[in-house]
Design a protein around this motif. Structure first.
Motif, PDB file in Angstrom:
ATOM      1  N   UNK B   1      -8.897 -29.625   7.808  1.00 62.63           N
ATOM      2  CA  UNK B   1      -8.940 -30.074   6.410  1.00 62.63           C
ATOM      3  C   UNK B   1      -8.516 -28.934   5.487  1.00 62.63           C
ATOM      4  N   UNK B   2      -7.939 -29.278   4.359  1.00 64.98           N
ATOM      5  CA  UNK B   2      -7.262 -28.245   3.576  1.00 64.98           C
ATOM      6  C   UNK B   2      -8.230 -27.287   2.871  1.00 64.98           C
ATOM      7  N   UNK B   3      -7.661 -26.174   2.526  1.00 69.83           N
ATOM      8  CA  UNK B   3      -8.388 -25.169   1.790  1.00 69.83           C
ATOM      9  C   UNK B   3      -8.073 -25.382   0.316  1.00 69.83           C
ATOM     10  N   UNK B   4      -9.085 -25.318  -0.530  1.00 66.70           N
ATOM     11  CA  UNK B   4      -8.865 -25.530  -1.957  1.00 66.70           C
ATOM     12  C   UNK B   4      -9.062 -24.212  -2.692  1.00 66.70           C
ATOM     13  N   UNK B   5      -8.091 -23.881  -3.524  1.00 65.78           N
ATOM     14  CA  UNK B   5      -8.162 -22.624  -4.266  1.00 65.78           C
ATOM     15  C   UNK B   5      -7.981 -22.909  -5.757  1.00 65.78           C
ATOM     16  N   UNK B   6      -8.879 -22.351  -6.558  1.00 65.26           N
ATOM     17  CA  UNK B   6      -8.726 -22.435  -8.012  1.00 65.26           C
ATOM     18  C   UNK B   6      -8.276 -21.065  -8.494  1.00 65.26           C
ATOM     19  N   UNK B   7      -7.265 -21.064  -9.366  1.00 62.47           N
ATOM     20  CA  UNK B   7      -6.734 -19.788  -9.809  1.00 62.47           C
ATOM     21  C   UNK B   7      -6.650 -19.770 -11.334  1.00 62.47           C
ATOM     22  N   UNK B   8      -7.475 -18.956 -11.933  1.00 67.17           N
ATOM     23  CA  UNK B   8      -7.434 -18.771 -13.390  1.00 67.17           C
ATOM     24  C   UNK B   8      -7.514 -20.057 -14.178  1.00 67.17           C
ATOM     25  N   UNK B   9      -8.382 -20.966 -13.726  1.00 71.74           N
ATOM     26  CA  UNK B   9      -8.453 -22.293 -14.330  1.00 71.74           C
ATOM     27  C   UNK B   9      -9.074 -22.224 -15.733  1.00 71.74           C
ATOM     28  N   UNK B  10      -8.320 -22.710 -16.720  1.00 76.37           N
ATOM     29  CA  UNK B  10      -8.792 -22.714 -18.109  1.00 76.37           C
ATOM     30  C   UNK B  10      -8.723 -24.138 -18.622  1.00 76.37           C
ATOM     31  N   UNK B  11      -9.764 -24.542 -19.370  1.00 78.49           N
ATOM     32  CA  UNK B  11      -9.725 -25.858 -20.014  1.00 78.49           C
ATOM     33  C   UNK B  11     -10.043 -25.693 -21.483  1.00 78.49           C
ATOM     34  N   UNK B  12      -9.162 -26.206 -22.318  1.00 76.78           N
ATOM     35  CA  UNK B  12      -9.396 -26.187 -23.761  1.00 76.78           C
ATOM     36  C   UNK B  12      -9.305 -27.604 -24.305  1.00 76.78           C
ATOM     37  N   UNK B  13     -10.249 -27.960 -25.181  1.00 75.87           N
ATOM     38  CA  UNK B  13     -10.124 -29.199 -25.952  1.00 75.87           C
ATOM     39  C   UNK B  13      -9.737 -28.758 -27.352  1.00 75.87           C
ATOM     40  N   UNK B  14      -8.482 -28.946 -27.739  1.00 72.15           N
ATOM     41  CA  UNK B  14      -8.009 -28.410 -29.009  1.00 72.15           C
ATOM     42  C   UNK B  14      -8.095 -26.901 -28.925  1.00 72.15           C
ATOM     43  N   UNK B  15      -8.831 -26.290 -29.854  1.00 70.43           N
ATOM     44  CA  UNK B  15      -8.939 -24.833 -29.809  1.00 70.43           C
ATOM     45  C   UNK B  15     -10.242 -24.409 -29.143  1.00 70.43           C
ATOM     46  N   UNK B  16     -11.004 -25.394 -28.681  1.00 69.52           N
ATOM     47  CA  UNK B  16     -12.320 -25.089 -28.112  1.00 69.52           C
ATOM     48  C   UNK B  16     -12.190 -24.906 -26.609  1.00 69.52           C
ATOM     49  N   UNK B  17     -12.479 -23.691 -26.157  1.00 65.85           N
ATOM     50  CA  UNK B  17     -12.316 -23.400 -24.737  1.00 65.85           C
ATOM     51  C   UNK B  17     -13.632 -23.621 -24.009  1.00 65.85           C
ATOM     52  N   UNK B  18     -13.620 -24.464 -22.982  1.00 65.55           N
ATOM     53  CA  UNK B  18     -14.858 -24.731 -22.246  1.00 65.55           C
ATOM     54  C   UNK B  18     -14.879 -24.039 -20.887  1.00 65.55           C
ATOM     55  N   UNK B  19     -13.711 -23.748 -20.339  1.00 68.30           N
ATOM     56  CA  UNK B  19     -13.651 -22.998 -19.079  1.00 68.30           C
ATOM     57  C   UNK B  19     -12.769 -21.778 -19.306  1.00 68.30           C
ATOM     58  N   UNK B  20     -13.272 -20.603 -18.910  1.00 65.71           N
ATOM     59  CA  UNK B  20     -12.557 -19.381 -19.255  1.00 65.71           C
ATOM     60  C   UNK B  20     -11.993 -18.708 -18.021  1.00 65.71           C
ATOM     61  N   UNK B  21     -11.169 -19.386 -17.283  1.00 65.74           N
ATOM     62  CA  UNK B  21     -10.539 -18.710 -16.145  1.00 65.74           C
ATOM     63  C   UNK B  21     -11.429 -18.717 -14.917  1.00 65.74           C
ATOM     64  N   UNK B  22     -11.390 -19.818 -14.183  1.00 59.48           N
ATOM     65  CA  UNK B  22     -12.216 -19.941 -12.983  1.00 59.48           C
ATOM     66  C   UNK B  22     -11.376 -19.576 -11.766  1.00 59.48           C
TER      67      UNK B  22
END
Lengths: 307, 362
Positions: B1-22
């Motif tokens: 089964x595959x390996x999952x990698x998250x790299x620098x994941x950022x989520x912004x809603x408009x200018x509001x950042x909820x995830x800061x680089x995962x």
């Protein structure tokens, strides 16, 4: 003590009295009057007491009245065509506009504007647009090098014309109700469908439409009932003509009373229409009851499942 | 089964950042649990992996392939939602077979699959019921079954047990643990319940405020929390925190605060020696505090009871130690003087020190 008790028991009826009185005066009295009138041979020059009682003769006459049967057929045809078109266009529009784009609330407002215009005004507006020489349709057609269309003077085109006007005015009703239904659909079920691999079209067919069905059925019934009663737009546009091509039942009733001065027969027609609408309404209520009953049964079963 | 990698994941809603680089690497067939308080970004991260939320910046790799631009269906995932997200108009069998029917799998094959999954989940008698006719626990099972029939390489769980009552939750938790042993797949599980995280996870990812606070095996995180947040979040009853200062007296290292002075063990002292004079927070779990009237003064806390909570075999005591609150556990059978002062010995291995300002473990 006893008196106080009695007063207590009467209180609810006192509160209900105004509504009951209004109902009796504004609804039951006229209907009773109309039912009574439908058994009379009554012209407007007579007072109701002077009219001859003819029993069911008016109804029997209706059965043999080709013009009434024709108008009844026109009404059914009109209702079926407009409601079908409106359902397809209304639900289709709702499906298209159920998303977050800038200016969407403005667009939605625009879409429901036609519904807010008085039917008489709608009729007049469309009559100008259908005008054989200066109307926008025929002018445009001529500009493009086509023949003008006899919108209101040809019996087939006249039917098309009233259908178009009605679709224009009442599609928004279905649009707004189905949009509301769509937006209250469970978001997560749609997301689950997305994960399950459903395309946008498959989501509509397998999830959205089936979940909206109860609302759509009630909407359809409401529109159908309304379409059977349509009068103003057609009166202004074609006055039922040419010939009897657009003479819906409401129009026929109006003319029977106004032109032919047959109040008893007009009343009999009204009652016939009323019975048809009543059947539709009862059908709608029965459907609702069935839905509620099913929901109650489901909950009972679920409760049993937990225990 | 595959390996999952998250790299620098950022989520912004408009200018509001909820995830800061995962940044995160999940091993094959690993049970990863994202845990954290509400609003910490754990569900958002899961939904980004699922493809239900767009990725603002960064990339998600499944088996080395970037997938952030792919539709959910192209990612080979199955998901269990918090509110189950069953299709209300389809019966249980139809719910579970929806994805298979969309794939146009032959009917006989679908039926075989459904009955096999229904069998393992105890749903065989309910296949023709609609979700509305099922209890919460049964719906939960259907949601699980719908994911299982898919044979996806990765399972996502978004707080799947949080709508169940406490008893059922415990039961389902055990069943999930059993299932994860049997079905060797990638599982990514989001919860705010640290007990679920501890019992189910191969790897726990503790999140707070849109950052990963720490990740590792449950044992690692429990024994060596990287900071005060992780230390306080995992473990029940939670870790006690006491403000103090590192002092050095005749070669020995102490943590000294209002009403206590604790000598550090050799190993801990070595690490703390460099920080002499610094303000710190002393962390010690209730399980590392043992009632012992004879304990040495510099190896124990002297407390007085504020509230006593009897919970059967154990009694949890909320106590006062020099103006700071301390929770301790005690066997209910041990006789104690409720109005006097009690001495609790500190397990030297259970002492954790955090910088007072940065809250990072020393």
């Amino acid at each position: 003590m006893n008196i106080a008790n009695k007063a207590n028991r009467l209180t609810p009826y006192v509160f209900m009295a105004p509504a009951a009185i209004i109902l009796a005066v504004a609804l039951l009295y006229p209907i009773g009057y109309m039912i009574y009138a439908s058994f009379l041979d009554w012209s407007p020059s007579q007072r109701i007491g002077e009219a001859d009682f003819v029993g069911l003769r008016n109804y029997v006459n209706l059965m043999h009245d080709a013009a009434f049967r024709e108008s009844f057929w026109v009404t059914v045809k009109f209702a079926a065509v407009v409601v079908t078109l409106e359902m397809f266009i209304g639900v289709g529009l709702a499906l298209l506009l159920d998303r977050n784009i800038k200016g969407m609330s403005f667009l939605r407002t625009i879409f429901i504007l036609p519904m807010m215009i008085a039917p008489i005004v709608v009729g007049l507006m469309w009559r100008y647009m259908y005008h054989p020489t200066v109307g926008i349709f025929n002018r445009t057609l001529k500009d493009w090098g086509f023949e003008g269309i006899p919108w209101l003077s040809d019996s087939t085109w006249a039917f098309v014309a009233v259908v178009m006007a009605d679709v224009w005015q009442w599609t928004p009703f279905i649009f707004i109700l189905s949009l509301a239904a769509m937006q209250s659909l469970p978001r997560s079920a749609l997301e689950a469908a997305e994960i399950d691999g459903a395309s946008d079209m498959q989501k509509v067919i397998h999830i959205k439409l089936p979940l909206m069905l109860p609302v759509l059925i009630v909407t359809l019934m409401l529109r159908l009932i309304d379409a059977f009663k349509v009068l103003e737009v057609i009166m202004v546009l074609t006055n039922g003509g040419p010939g009897l091509s657009t003479e819906i039942v409401a129009m026929r009733i109006f003319r029977t009373a106004q032109e032919f001065q047959e109040l008893g027969e007009a009343a009999a027609m009204s009652n016939t229409l009323l019975m048809v609408l009543m059947a539709l309404t009862i059908g709608m209520f029965a459907y609702n009851k069935m839905q509620e009953g099913r929901a109650a049964k489901m909950q009972a079963m679920a409760a049993k499942g937990t225990a | 089964m595959p390996k999952i990698v998250l790299e620098g994941l950022v989520k912004r809603y408009g200018s509001f950042e909820v995830l800061h680089g995962i940044d995160l690497e999940m091993e094959e067939d690993e049970f990863t649990v994202f845990v954290g308080p509400s609003g910490c970004g754990k569900s958002t991260t899961l939904r980004m992996i699922a493809g239900l939320e767009s990725v603002t910046e960064g990339e998600i790799y499944i088996d080395g392939k970037p997938v952030s631009q792919l539709e959910p269906k192209a990612r080979d995932l199955a998901m269990v939602f918090q509110d189950y997200a069953l299709y209300p108009h389809m019966n249980v069998a139809k719910n579970m077979s929806f994805a298979l029917r969309l794939q146009r799998m032959p009917k006989a094959e679908i039926d075989a699959k459904i009955s096999a999954v229904a069998e393992t989940l105890g749903l065989t008698d309910f296949l023709h019921r609609k979700p509305g006719e099922l209890s919460g626990g049964q719906r939960q099972r259907v949601a699980m079954g719908r994911a299982l029939t898919r044979d996806s390489s990765t399972f996502l769980f978004d707080e799947p047990l949080s709508n169940l009552d406490a008893k059922l939750r415990g039961q389902m938790r055990a069943e999930l643990a059993l299932m994860s042993q049997r079905v060797k797949k990638n599982m990514i599980y989001v919860t705010h319940d640290q007990i679920e995280a501890m019992t189910l996870a191969d790897r726990i990812v503790v999140m707070n405020g849109g950052y990963i606070q720490q990740q590792g095996s449950p044992e690692e995180l429990f024994k060596n929390p990287a900071n005060k947040f992780v230390a306080g979040f995992l473990g029940m009853p939670p870790m006690n925190f006491l403000d103090g200062e590192i002092t050095e007296k005749s070669g020995e290292i102490f943590v000294q605060g209002q009403g206590f002075s604790v000598k550090l063990s050799h190993q801990k002292a070595e690490a703390a020696r460099a920080h002499s004079g610094r303000s710190v927070t002393l962390g010690v779990r209730p399980s590392d505090l043992v009632y012992d009237p004879a304990a040495a003064e510099d190896q124990s806390l002297l407390v007085s009871i504020i509230v006593s909570e009897y919970i059967g075999a154990q009694t949890v005591l909320l106590c006062d130690c020099g103006g700071q609150k301390v929770e301790v556990e005690l066997k209910s059978t041990i006789p104690i003087d409720r109005n006097g002062q009690l001495r609790f010995a500190i397990n030297p291995e259970g002492v954790h020190l955090f910088d007072k300002k940065t809250e990072i473990a020393l």
